[in-house]
Design a protein around this motif. Structure first.
Motif, mmCIF file in Angstrom:
data_model
loop_
_atom_site.group_PDB
_atom_site.id
_atom_site.type_symbol
_atom_site.label_atom_id
_atom_site.label_comp_id
_atom_site.label_asym_id
_atom_site.label_seq_id
_atom_site.Cartn_x
_atom_site.Cartn_y
_atom_site.Cartn_z
ATOM 1 N N ARG A 38 -20.006 17.995 17.201
ATOM 2 C CA ARG A 38 -19.928 19.446 16.972
ATOM 3 C C ARG A 38 -18.481 19.949 16.945
ATOM 4 N N GLU A 39 -17.589 19.098 16.495
ATOM 5 C CA GLU A 39 -16.183 19.453 16.312
ATOM 6 C C GLU A 39 -15.982 19.782 14.838
ATOM 7 N N TYR A 40 -16.569 20.895 14.420
ATOM 8 C CA TYR A 40 -16.652 21.210 12.994
ATOM 9 C C TYR A 40 -15.288 21.450 12.352
ATOM 10 N N THR A 41 -14.370 22.079 13.074
ATOM 11 C CA THR A 41 -13.040 22.323 12.503
ATOM 12 C C THR A 41 -12.319 21.005 12.242
ATOM 13 N N GLN A 42 -12.365 20.101 13.215
ATOM 14 C CA GLN A 42 -11.722 18.795 13.048
ATOM 15 C C GLN A 42 -12.432 17.978 11.982
ATOM 16 N N ALA A 43 -13.761 18.027 11.966
ATOM 17 C CA ALA A 43 -14.527 17.275 10.963
ATOM 18 C C ALA A 43 -14.189 17.759 9.556
ATOM 19 N N GLU A 44 -14.049 19.072 9.400
ATOM 20 C CA GLU A 44 -13.679 19.618 8.085
ATOM 21 C C GLU A 44 -12.320 19.087 7.649
ATOM 22 N N SER A 45 -11.373 19.082 8.561
ATOM 23 C CA SER A 45 -10.031 18.582 8.255
ATOM 24 C C SER A 45 -10.069 17.103 7.870
ATOM 25 N N THR A 46 -10.836 16.321 8.606
ATOM 26 C CA THR A 46 -10.927 14.886 8.329
ATOM 27 C C THR A 46 -11.579 14.630 6.980
ATOM 28 N N CYS A 47 -12.646 15.365 6.682
ATOM 29 C CA CYS A 47 -13.303 15.209 5.369
ATOM 30 C C CYS A 47 -12.332 15.553 4.241
#
Length: 78
Positions: A38-47
């Motif tokens: 649920r680390e959506y901000t970090q996941a968005e950056s990684t994607c």
């Protein structure tokens, strides 16, 4: 392992990325682990980092859609 133990999964993907930092597949897997944590901000950056390397990477696009949906950005999710 990603859903059950996202912390451990993220660390393993980061270790692999130290070996191959431009692997869009590894970045996609890390994005998935961050999503399940649920680390959506970090996941968005990684994607997005993955898509900078390979813009047609469907897996990263798919998870970005999930992230946008969970974040309430429905227009982006579509």
């Amino acid at each position: 392992m990603i859903e059950a133990r996202p912390g451990e999964a993220k660390e393993r993907w980061r270790e692999a990325l130290r070996i191959d930092p431009r692997s869009y597949n590894l970045l996609g897997d890390l994005c998935q682990a961050e999503y399940y944590a649920r680390e959506y901000t970090q996941a968005e950056s990684t994607c997005k980092r993955s898509l900078e390397i390979y813009p047609d990477f469907l897996y990263a696009h798919n998870y970005l859609g999930f992230i946008y949906f969970k974040s309430g950005r429905f227009g982006f999710a579509i």
